[in-house]
Each structure stands twice: as C-alpha cells, then as structure tokens.
Write a protein that holds these residues in place. Sequence first.
Motif, PDB file in Angstrom:
ATOM      1  N   LYS A   1       0.815  -1.217   0.000  1.00  0.00           N
ATOM      2  CA  LYS A   1       0.000   0.000   0.000  1.00  0.00           C
ATOM      3  C   LYS A   1       0.849   1.268   0.000  1.00  0.00           C
ATOM      4  O   LYS A   1       0.558   2.233  -0.702  1.00  0.00           O
ATOM      5  CB  LYS A   1      -0.925   0.021   1.208  1.00  0.00           C
ATOM      6  CG  LYS A   1      -1.947  -1.071   1.204  1.00  0.00           C
ATOM      7  CD  LYS A   1      -2.765  -1.083   2.481  1.00  0.00           C
ATOM      8  CE  LYS A   1      -3.674  -2.292   2.472  1.00  0.00           C
ATOM      9  NZ  LYS A   1      -4.541  -2.353   3.630  1.00  0.00           N
TER      10      LYS A   1
ATOM     11  N   ARG B   1       0.896   4.264  -2.841  1.00  0.00           N
ATOM     12  CA  ARG B   1       0.621   5.670  -2.524  1.00  0.00           C
ATOM     13  C   ARG B   1       1.770   6.550  -2.988  1.00  0.00           C
ATOM     14  O   ARG B   1       1.577   7.562  -3.660  1.00  0.00           O
ATOM     15  CB  ARG B   1       0.386   5.850  -1.024  1.00  0.00           C
ATOM     16  CG  ARG B   1      -0.013   7.278  -0.635  1.00  0.00           C
ATOM     17  CD  ARG B   1      -0.003   7.489   0.868  1.00  0.00           C
ATOM     18  NE  ARG B   1       1.280   7.201   1.487  1.00  0.00           N
ATOM     19  CZ  ARG B   1       2.381   7.946   1.375  1.00  0.00           C
ATOM     20  NH1 ARG B   1       2.367   9.030   0.623  1.00  0.00           N
ATOM     21  NH2 ARG B   1       3.499   7.622   1.979  1.00  0.00           N
TER      22      ARG B   1
ATOM     23  N   GLU C   1      -6.623   8.597  -6.226  1.00  0.00           N
ATOM     24  CA  GLU C   1      -6.090   8.126  -4.948  1.00  0.00           C
ATOM     25  C   GLU C   1      -7.142   7.383  -4.127  1.00  0.00           C
ATOM     26  O   GLU C   1      -6.821   6.559  -3.291  1.00  0.00           O
ATOM     27  CB  GLU C   1      -5.480   9.283  -4.152  1.00  0.00           C
ATOM     28  CG  GLU C   1      -4.539   8.787  -3.092  1.00  0.00           C
ATOM     29  CD  GLU C   1      -3.558   9.837  -2.610  1.00  0.00           C
ATOM     30  OE1 GLU C   1      -2.851   9.534  -1.639  1.00  0.00           O
ATOM     31  OE2 GLU C   1      -3.497  10.932  -3.190  1.00  0.00           O
ATOM     32  N   LYS C   2      -8.419   7.626  -4.392  1.00  0.00           N
ATOM     33  CA  LYS C   2      -9.493   6.886  -3.723  1.00  0.00           C
ATOM     34  C   LYS C   2      -9.405   5.389  -4.031  1.00  0.00           C
ATOM     35  O   LYS C   2      -9.916   4.568  -3.287  1.00  0.00           O
ATOM     36  CB  LYS C   2     -10.861   7.425  -4.146  1.00  0.00           C
ATOM     37  CG  LYS C   2     -11.162   8.788  -3.595  1.00  0.00           C
ATOM     38  CD  LYS C   2     -12.537   9.255  -4.023  1.00  0.00           C
ATOM     39  CE  LYS C   2     -12.801  10.647  -3.490  1.00  0.00           C
ATOM     40  NZ  LYS C   2     -14.109  11.137  -3.892  1.00  0.00           N
TER      41      LYS C   2
ATOM     42  N   THR D   1      -8.377   3.119  -1.272  1.00  0.00           N
ATOM     43  CA  THR D   1      -9.305   2.803  -0.187  1.00  0.00           C
ATOM     44  C   THR D   1     -10.498   1.983  -0.670  1.00  0.00           C
ATOM     45  O   THR D   1     -11.394   1.684   0.117  1.00  0.00           O
ATOM     46  CB  THR D   1      -9.803   4.091   0.506  1.00  0.00           C
ATOM     47  OG1 THR D   1     -10.458   4.915  -0.453  1.00  0.00           O
ATOM     48  CG2 THR D   1      -8.647   4.836   1.163  1.00  0.00           C
ATOM     49  N   ASP D   2     -10.491   1.602  -1.922  1.00  0.00           N
ATOM     50  CA  ASP D   2     -11.565   0.773  -2.475  1.00  0.00           C
ATOM     51  C   ASP D   2     -11.513  -0.599  -1.792  1.00  0.00           C
ATOM     52  O   ASP D   2     -10.468  -1.252  -1.767  1.00  0.00           O
ATOM     53  CB  ASP D   2     -11.366   0.632  -3.987  1.00  0.00           C
ATOM     54  CG  ASP D   2     -12.499  -0.102  -4.663  1.00  0.00           C
ATOM     55  OD1 ASP D   2     -12.730  -1.289  -4.328  1.00  0.00           O
ATOM     56  OD2 ASP D   2     -13.136   0.490  -5.541  1.00  0.00           O
ATOM     57  N   LYS D   3     -12.632  -1.033  -1.234  1.00  0.00           N
ATOM     58  CA  LYS D   3     -12.669  -2.306  -0.500  1.00  0.00           C
ATOM     59  C   LYS D   3     -12.274  -3.480  -1.374  1.00  0.00           C
ATOM     60  O   LYS D   3     -11.634  -4.422  -0.903  1.00  0.00           O
ATOM     61  CB  LYS D   3     -14.065  -2.534   0.090  1.00  0.00           C
ATOM     62  CG  LYS D   3     -14.379  -1.609   1.216  1.00  0.00           C
ATOM     63  CD  LYS D   3     -15.774  -1.823   1.756  1.00  0.00           C
ATOM     64  CE  LYS D   3     -16.060  -0.776   2.820  1.00  0.00           C
ATOM     65  NZ  LYS D   3     -17.400  -0.885   3.337  1.00  0.00           N
TER      66      LYS D   3
ATOM     67  N   ASN E   1      -8.521  -3.310  -1.650  1.00  0.00           N
ATOM     68  CA  ASN E   1      -7.942  -3.704  -0.363  1.00  0.00           C
ATOM     69  C   ASN E   1      -7.976  -5.220  -0.183  1.00  0.00           C
ATOM     70  O   ASN E   1      -7.032  -5.816   0.345  1.00  0.00           O
ATOM     71  CB  ASN E   1      -8.650  -3.017   0.791  1.00  0.00           C
ATOM     72  CG  ASN E   1      -8.455  -1.510   0.796  1.00  0.00           C
ATOM     73  OD1 ASN E   1      -9.293  -0.778   1.272  1.00  0.00           O
ATOM     74  ND2 ASN E   1      -7.357  -1.026   0.244  1.00  0.00           N
TER      75      ASN E   1
END
Length: 117
Positions: A20, A24, A92-93, A96-98, A101
């Motif tokens: 992760k 980023r 960038e979202k 955080t996408d399930k 992830n």
Amino acid sequence: MKSEDWDGFIFSLIKEIADKEFQRKVWFEGDCEEQSSFTEVVCALYDDYNFEDYLEFEAKKFNSTELVSELQKLNSKLNCFIDTLDGNAFTEKFLTDKRWNSIQEEAQQIIDMKERG
C-alpha cells in the motif's frame, strides 16, 4: 524463460500489489526514484509474464496446494476488479476501495506463504 525467473517476476509484481505504501508513494505521489502504476503492474502480470499461463503450467510445481489456490483467488479477484473499472476510476481513492484492499490482502497472504516456504 527459466522457471525461477518466471517465479521471480510474478512474485515481485504480487509484492507490488500488496504494498500500500509503495502504491501511494509511487503511483499517486510520483516518487522519482521508482516508476510504476496500476496499469503497468497489470500489463506486466498478464501480458509480459502471462500470469494465467503461469497458474496453469508453472504453479503446479509448488508443494503447497494452498499457495496455488491463493494464486488462483488473486487472479480471479484481479480479473473481476479490472472488469469493473472505468477510465476515470484511477484516483487516490482507488487505494481505499474495499475490492482493491481485498486484492492487496490476498497478495500479502501469498507473499507470506511463499516466504514461509
């Protein structure tokens, strides 16, 4: 391509999928030390290193059926995720996408299993 080289390329890409912080820093902040993106990882995995062929022919050599099963799960999750992306989804979202992830967690499980032998 030699079997051990194929392993190395595939697992280095899986490590990148799991990482992760790398994503980023490199994919979104444009760290100049490294160059990579989601698109580059997926293209390398499927086009350059034929991940699905790897699963069919090469992964059978692993003593762990659990590792092979996890690799197959990762492939399935990635394919489903890729099929649902639209051209504007890569922001960038994304991190955080399930669904993404879940793919990252699957990739980390694979890396952990491979390192344990």
